[in-house]
Design a protein around this motif. Structure first.
Motif, PDB file in Angstrom:
ATOM      1  N   CYS A 176      64.936  73.596  17.115  1.00 21.45           N
ATOM      2  CA  CYS A 176      66.327  73.966  17.386  1.00 21.45           C
ATOM      3  C   CYS A 176      67.219  73.057  16.552  1.00 21.45           C
ATOM      4  CB  CYS A 176      66.644  73.821  18.866  1.00 21.45           C
ATOM      5  SG  CYS A 176      68.380  74.136  19.232  1.00 21.45           S
ATOM      6  N   CYS A 235      68.398  72.892  24.871  1.00 13.98           N
ATOM      7  CA  CYS A 235      66.972  72.608  24.937  1.00 13.98           C
ATOM      8  C   CYS A 235      66.722  71.113  24.823  1.00 13.98           C
ATOM      9  CB  CYS A 235      66.210  73.386  23.867  1.00 13.98           C
ATOM     10  SG  CYS A 235      66.462  72.806  22.184  1.00 13.98           S
ATOM     11  N   CYS A 257      70.354  71.127  18.178  1.00 10.03           N
ATOM     12  CA  CYS A 257      70.012  70.034  19.091  1.00 10.03           C
ATOM     13  C   CYS A 257      69.385  68.874  18.322  1.00 10.03           C
ATOM     14  CB  CYS A 257      69.067  70.507  20.190  1.00 10.03           C
ATOM     15  SG  CYS A 257      69.905  71.529  21.411  1.00 10.03           S
TER      16      CYS A 257
HETATM   17 ZN   LIG Z   1      68.539  73.371  21.392  1.00  8.89          ZN
END
Ligand SMILES: [Zn+2]
Ligand SMILES: [Zn+2]
Length: 537
Positions: free
Chosen positions: A65, A57, A68
């Motif tokens: 998230c 993402c 990430c």
């Molecule tokens: Zn992500």
């Protein structure tokens, strides 16, 4: 022991068992696998095959998230370290766009088309708008400047620019360098000192443990407007800093939440200036917001402007058409006061830092400490602070966040690009949300000549190392080999998220095992470099 569905187990025992699906998400996080991957269709023009590929993402720093966000944080740290004590002028070459950049812009075009189609069909575009905003940030993070749309309308110069007088500050002759001065020590060594500066906003009333002692006198409106316009104050500070310093000062800054829920700024500055001068610059820096008035409520409750096709918003009682945004700007008197003036507070901290010292490392850690948290996350859960946040949100709800904010209707003005369905108090802009508490700008601000590399190039560094370690050269791929397309929602070719997560975890475990083997053979490299391998594979 059987499984959770075993009806013979007492209910309490059954319910105490973790859901397998939740465990999968936990495991994915532990492996640094993106938990909200975006499926994309990819055409391999060499083979003519379409494939569904999960792209991380690429979460912005304050996203939901965690893997990430953590990866971004690592990259930002590397970027911060690399530029701070640079001893060579960064080469500024107008690069040719690379594959990632082209891909991002193509994807942006497709998403825009989807959004416009949804808008035309009268569907909710909030999610696509959020995706577009994220992509615009990615586009900048990938080393492209500005916005794909460019400047949508000609820049106004009259009302918005006047009276931003240059503050009374010393001014040095500009030199072209971006590097700070060096000093020769008595030991013959060359020192390259830099600065770490912390800037805060003024007091809005006394606080204890992040909550006002007297909420009734706490200046929420000022706090809200300061948060909304904070990034412009930072821009002004940099302009003034460069003027005084006499060189093209470079910086890496992080906007972070204070406990009282106001944004503040930590800034690593390349080169050094006297502490007193930095304080003088901060004290002299201000930004005036030349927007129409937003203090006198004209429409409220059931008495709201109504939309008429071809005309715009009008007063339902009188039929009078409300001034448009441009008309309202033009109507601001020569002797009017700005809507808002923002300045820094008195708490300014300036620290000298030498390259490669533990102090420098400490500052870099500090700069990235809150990057995975949103401004609203400074809440520690105390009741007084919760109420403080709620009051702040109430005020922010009706503050115009931008020229296009529907809240302008409340003050009798048609927002810029007015369209039907706008309701004051219901703006979907980021600034009004509890996570942002007024500050919707970027959390990391990096000047253009900070380091020689963009975040995309830092990513590439890691990828290259891993592939080399694995004995696979990271050969430049044909930039036109792949064609990417978004996958329509509900596409039957996309396996369920859980299946995709399982695959990614498996993939990641394979790579890890491989790398551990290499490590055992003593390459002595950092395993965290595996983070981006998913994309390289
Ligand atoms: Zn992500
Ligand atoms: Zn708004």
């Amino acid at each position: 022991m059987t499984h959770a569905q075993d009806r013979a187990l007492p209910r309490a025992v059954r319910e105490a068992m973790p859901m397998a699906r939740d465990v999968l998400v936990e495991v994915a996080k532990l492996h640094g696998v993106c938990i909200r991957p975006i499926p994309l269709k990819r055409l391999d023009t060499h083979t003519g095959k379409w494939e569904i590929i999960d792209v991380p993402c690429g979460a912005t720093l304050d996203s939901k998230c965690p893997p990430c966000a953590k990866r971004n944080k690592q990259l930002r740290k590397a970027q911060c370290r690399e530029g701070w004590h640079l001893d060579e002028e960064p080469a500024i070459r107008p690069n040719e766009a690379n594959e990632e950049q082209r891909w991002l812009v193509e994807l942006r075009a497709d998403v825009q088309a989807q959004r416009d189609a949804a808008d035309k069909a009268g569907q909710d575009t909030a999610e696509l708008d959020a995706l577009i905003a994220g992509l615009d940030e990615e586009i900048n993070a990938a080393g492209m400047r500005g916005n794909v749309l460019g400047r949508a309308t000609a820049k106004r110069s009259r009302s918005t620019r006047r009276r931003q007088d240059a503050p009374d500050l010393p001014k040095r002759k500009m030199t072209r360098t971006t590097l700070g001065r060096t000093f020769q020590g008595s030991d013959g060594k060359t020192y390259r000192p830099s600065l770490f500066v912390t800037l805060t906003l003024p007091s809005y009333g006394k606080v204890r443990d992040g909550a006002p002692i007297d909420p009734d006198t706490y200046d929420y409106r000022r706090a809200a407007r300061d948060a909304l316009h904070f990034s412009k104050l930072v821009d002004r500070f940099v302009q003034n800093l460069r003027r005084v310093a006499g060189y093209d000062v470079q910086y890496f800054a992080a906007v972070e939440p204070q406990k009282r829920l106001a944004p503040h700024l930590h800034m690593a500055i390349r080169g050094t200036l006297p502490r007193a001068e930095i304080k003088q610059i901060a004290a002299a820096t201000y930004h005036q917001v030349w927007w129409p008035q937003a203090d006198e409520v004209i429409f409220d409750g059931d008495h709201l402007p109504v939309w008429q096709d071809g005309t715009g918003y009008l007063n339902p009682a009188t039929g009078e058409v409300l001034p448009t945004w441009d008309e309202a700007l033009d109507a601001i008197d020569e002797d009017a006061e700005p809507l808002h003036v923002i300045r820094f507070g008195e708490q300014i901290d300036v620290q000298g830092v030498l390259a490669g010292t533990p102090d420098a490392d400490q500052c870099i850690r500090y700069l990235s400490k809150y990057l995975t948290k949103s401004i609203g996350d400074a809440l520690d859960g105390g009741q007084a602070q919760q109420q403080h946040a709620a009051r702040m949100l109430d005020v922010l709800r009706y503050e115009p966040c931008s020229p296009t904010c529907p809240n302008w209707l409340r003050y009798g003005i048609q927002p810029k690009d007015a369209k039907p369905g706008m309701l004051p108090g219901w703006c979907r802009g980021k600034a009004h949300k509890p996570e942002h508490l007024g500050y919707a700008g970027r959390r990391i601000l990096v000047s253009r000549k900070w380091s020689n590399k963009t975040i995309a190039e830092h990513k590439q560094d890691r990828r290259t190392w891993v592939l080399e370690a694995l004995g696979q050269a990271d050969e430049p791929t044909d930039p036109h080999r792949y064609v990417w397309r978004p996958v329509p929602a509900g596409d039957a070719n996309v396996p369920p998220l859980a299946v995709r997560l399982l695959r990614s975890v498996h993939e990641r475990q394979r790579w890890r095992a491989h790398l551990r083997e290499l490590e055992a053979r003593g390459t002595g490299q950092d395993l965290s470099a595996t983070e981006d391998v998913g994309r390289a594979a």
